[in-house]
Design a protein around this motif. Structure first.
Motif, PDB file in Angstrom:
ATOM      1  N   PRO A 162      51.736  91.360   1.505  1.00 45.70           N
ATOM      2  CA  PRO A 162      51.655  89.950   1.129  1.00 45.70           C
ATOM      3  C   PRO A 162      50.753  89.178   2.097  1.00 45.70           C
ATOM      4  O   PRO A 162      50.625  89.535   3.272  1.00 45.70           O
ATOM      5  CB  PRO A 162      53.106  89.472   1.230  1.00 45.70           C
ATOM      6  CG  PRO A 162      53.753  90.416   2.193  1.00 45.70           C
ATOM      7  CD  PRO A 162      53.052  91.729   2.021  1.00 45.70           C
ATOM      8  N   ARG A 176      46.461  90.505   6.967  1.00 41.12           N
ATOM      9  CA  ARG A 176      46.549  89.731   5.724  1.00 41.12           C
ATOM     10  C   ARG A 176      46.924  88.273   6.001  1.00 41.12           C
ATOM     11  O   ARG A 176      47.721  87.659   5.283  1.00 41.12           O
ATOM     12  CB  ARG A 176      47.518  90.364   4.724  1.00 41.12           C
ATOM     13  CG  ARG A 176      47.245  91.810   4.376  1.00 41.12           C
ATOM     14  CD  ARG A 176      46.358  92.018   3.227  1.00 41.12           C
ATOM     15  NE  ARG A 176      46.942  91.495   2.011  1.00 41.12           N
ATOM     16  CZ  ARG A 176      46.269  91.344   0.893  1.00 41.12           C
ATOM     17  NH1 ARG A 176      45.023  91.675   0.836  1.00 41.12           N
ATOM     18  NH2 ARG A 176      46.838  90.850  -0.170  1.00 41.12           N
ATOM     19  N   ARG A 181      47.335  82.905  -4.079  1.00 36.35           N
ATOM     20  CA  ARG A 181      48.221  84.083  -4.031  1.00 36.35           C
ATOM     21  C   ARG A 181      49.480  83.797  -3.232  1.00 36.35           C
ATOM     22  O   ARG A 181      50.573  84.211  -3.609  1.00 36.35           O
ATOM     23  CB  ARG A 181      47.506  85.278  -3.404  1.00 36.35           C
ATOM     24  CG  ARG A 181      46.485  85.915  -4.272  1.00 36.35           C
ATOM     25  CD  ARG A 181      45.912  87.124  -3.600  1.00 36.35           C
ATOM     26  NE  ARG A 181      44.685  87.529  -4.234  1.00 36.35           N
ATOM     27  CZ  ARG A 181      44.090  88.662  -4.022  1.00 36.35           C
ATOM     28  NH1 ARG A 181      44.600  89.542  -3.182  1.00 36.35           N
ATOM     29  NH2 ARG A 181      42.974  88.965  -4.653  1.00 36.35           N
ATOM     30  N   PHE A 182      49.317  83.107  -2.109  1.00 38.10           N
ATOM     31  CA  PHE A 182      50.451  82.773  -1.257  1.00 38.10           C
ATOM     32  C   PHE A 182      51.455  81.930  -2.034  1.00 38.10           C
ATOM     33  O   PHE A 182      52.669  82.165  -1.968  1.00 38.10           O
ATOM     34  CB  PHE A 182      49.982  82.051   0.000  1.00 38.10           C
ATOM     35  CG  PHE A 182      51.111  81.637   0.907  1.00 38.10           C
ATOM     36  CD1 PHE A 182      51.744  82.570   1.699  1.00 38.10           C
ATOM     37  CD2 PHE A 182      51.527  80.309   0.963  1.00 38.10           C
ATOM     38  CE1 PHE A 182      52.785  82.202   2.540  1.00 38.10           C
ATOM     39  CE2 PHE A 182      52.568  79.931   1.801  1.00 38.10           C
ATOM     40  CZ  PHE A 182      53.204  80.878   2.589  1.00 38.10           C
ATOM     41  N   PRO A 210      52.666  98.340  -3.523  1.00 36.46           N
ATOM     42  CA  PRO A 210      52.091  96.991  -3.687  1.00 36.46           C
ATOM     43  C   PRO A 210      51.312  96.596  -2.437  1.00 36.46           C
ATOM     44  O   PRO A 210      51.602  97.070  -1.338  1.00 36.46           O
ATOM     45  CB  PRO A 210      53.331  96.107  -3.874  1.00 36.46           C
ATOM     46  CG  PRO A 210      54.451  96.862  -3.246  1.00 36.46           C
ATOM     47  CD  PRO A 210      54.119  98.326  -3.411  1.00 36.46           C
ATOM     48  N   TRP A 264      43.374  83.245  -1.650  1.00 38.57           N
ATOM     49  CA  TRP A 264      44.565  83.672  -0.908  1.00 38.57           C
ATOM     50  C   TRP A 264      45.607  82.565  -0.847  1.00 38.57           C
ATOM     51  O   TRP A 264      46.798  82.848  -0.843  1.00 38.57           O
ATOM     52  CB  TRP A 264      44.177  84.137   0.492  1.00 38.57           C
ATOM     53  CG  TRP A 264      43.675  85.559   0.506  1.00 38.57           C
ATOM     54  CD1 TRP A 264      43.013  86.206  -0.492  1.00 38.57           C
ATOM     55  CD2 TRP A 264      43.789  86.485   1.573  1.00 38.57           C
ATOM     56  NE1 TRP A 264      42.694  87.480  -0.101  1.00 38.57           N
ATOM     57  CE2 TRP A 264      43.162  87.676   1.161  1.00 38.57           C
ATOM     58  CE3 TRP A 264      44.328  86.419   2.856  1.00 38.57           C
ATOM     59  CZ2 TRP A 264      43.087  88.795   1.974  1.00 38.57           C
ATOM     60  CZ3 TRP A 264      44.251  87.532   3.664  1.00 38.57           C
ATOM     61  CH2 TRP A 264      43.648  88.706   3.222  1.00 38.57           C
ATOM     62  N   THR A 311      51.855  81.766  -5.301  1.00 37.26           N
ATOM     63  CA  THR A 311      52.478  82.513  -6.394  1.00 37.26           C
ATOM     64  C   THR A 311      53.459  83.572  -5.869  1.00 37.26           C
ATOM     65  O   THR A 311      54.451  83.852  -6.521  1.00 37.26           O
ATOM     66  CB  THR A 311      51.462  83.189  -7.314  1.00 37.26           C
ATOM     67  OG1 THR A 311      50.656  84.078  -6.552  1.00 37.26           O
ATOM     68  CG2 THR A 311      50.598  82.171  -8.020  1.00 37.26           C
ATOM     69  N   GLN A 312      53.185  84.157  -4.710  1.00 36.37           N
ATOM     70  CA  GLN A 312      54.111  85.158  -4.189  1.00 36.37           C
ATOM     71  C   GLN A 312      55.379  84.514  -3.641  1.00 36.37           C
ATOM     72  O   GLN A 312      56.408  85.156  -3.537  1.00 36.37           O
ATOM     73  CB  GLN A 312      53.461  86.047  -3.141  1.00 36.37           C
ATOM     74  CG  GLN A 312      53.273  85.440  -1.785  1.00 36.37           C
ATOM     75  CD  GLN A 312      52.431  86.285  -0.841  1.00 36.37           C
ATOM     76  OE1 GLN A 312      51.671  87.141  -1.262  1.00 36.37           O
ATOM     77  NE2 GLN A 312      52.572  86.033   0.444  1.00 36.37           N
ATOM     78  N   ALA A 313      55.302  83.212  -3.305  1.00 34.26           N
ATOM     79  CA  ALA A 313      56.477  82.499  -2.792  1.00 34.26           C
ATOM     80  C   ALA A 313      57.433  82.103  -3.913  1.00 34.26           C
ATOM     81  O   ALA A 313      58.588  81.791  -3.656  1.00 34.26           O
ATOM     82  CB  ALA A 313      56.042  81.256  -2.024  1.00 34.26           C
ATOM     83  N   THR A 314      56.945  82.140  -5.169  1.00 32.38           N
ATOM     84  CA  THR A 314      57.827  81.734  -6.286  1.00 32.38           C
ATOM     85  C   THR A 314      58.454  82.927  -6.953  1.00 32.38           C
ATOM     86  O   THR A 314      58.123  84.036  -6.791  1.00 32.38           O
ATOM     87  CB  THR A 314      57.033  80.955  -7.342  1.00 32.38           C
ATOM     88  OG1 THR A 314      55.944  81.724  -7.811  1.00 32.38           O
ATOM     89  CG2 THR A 314      56.577  79.631  -6.788  1.00 32.38           C
TER      90      THR A 314
END
Length: 187
Positions: free
Chosen positions: A77, A133, A181-182, A74, A178, A184-187
Motif C-alpha cells: 500500500p 511506497r 490510490r491512498f 497484492p 498515488w 481509495t485504499q483507506a475506504t
C-alpha cells in the motif's frame, strides 16, 4: 556519445511507458538505459549522476527479481512518509550531498561538484522513499529533476534533459495518482 545518448533515452522513455502500464518489461528497458547512461554521464564528468545510475541499475535488477517473487501478491500500500522516515530522508540528502561533494571536489575533475552531488543526493532519498511506497518520493524526485534539467543542458546533454523533463511530468502525475490510490485504499 550522441548515439549512446539516443539509445539510452529511447530505452528510458520505454521504461517509463512500461512502468506506467505496470509491465514487467520495464526492468530490462531500465537496465539497458542505465548502463548506457552511466557511460554517457561518466564521459560528461557527471560522476555522482553516473553513480546514481549504477544504483538505478541495481534497483532494476532487484525490482525485476522482486516482481517475480511477489507477482501473485497484492502490491504494497502507498502511505505518507512518517516523521522517522523524514529524518532518515534528511540524513540521506545531507550526508549524501556532503560525501559526494567532497569526493567530487577532491578526487575527480568534476566541473560541477556541488550541483552534481545535490541532484544525486536528492534522487537517492526520493528513490529510498519510492521503495517504501511513500507518496512523498515524488516530491524528492522532482526536486532532483528540477536541478538536473539545467545541469544536463549545461553539460550539453539535451536528450537527457528532455528525458528528465518527461520524468518530471510523470512524477507529477504519479504523485496525484498515488494520492488517489491512498484515498481509495483507506475506504
Amino acid at each position: 556519445m550522441d548515439l549512446l545518448q539516443w539509445v539510452a533515452v529511447v530505452f528510458g522513455v520505454g521504461e517509463v511507458l512500461l512502468a506506467w502500464r505496470n509491465n514487467i518489461w520495464l526492468y530490462p528497458a531500465g537496465i539497458i538505459s542505465t548502463v548506457l547512461t552511466i557511460i554517457v554521464l561518466y564521459h560528461s564528468k557527471l560522476y555522482a549522476e553516473s553513480a546514481l545510475n549504477g544504483y538505478y541499475f541495481i534497483m532494476s535488477i532487484y525490482g525485476w527479481w522482486h516482481w517475480h517473487k511477489r507477482r501473485d501478491q497484492p502490491p504494497l500500500p502507498v502511505a505518507w512518509t512518517t516523521r522517522r522516515e523524514w529524518l532518515v530522508t534528511v540524513v540521506i540528502v545531507a550526508a549524501g550531498f556532503v560525501l559526494q561533494y567532497l569526493l567530487l571536489k577532491h578526487y575527480t575533475d568534476s566541473t560541477v561538484p556541488a550541483w552534481d552531488a545535490w541532484v544525486s543526493a536528492t534522487a537517492w532519498a526520493g528513490t529510498w522513499l519510492l521503495t517504501r511506497r511513500r507518496m512523498d518520493n515524488w516530491l524528492l524526485l522532482n526536486i532532483s529533476n528540477l536541478f538536473a534539467v539545467p545541469l544536463l543542458f549545461y553539460k550539453q546533454l539535451p536528450l537527457f534533459a528532455g528525458l528528465t523533463i518527461i520524468l518530471f511530468i510523470v512524477a507529477c502525475i504519479g504523485y496525484f495518482d498515488w494520492i488517489r490510490r491512498f484515498k481509495t485504499q483507506a475506504t
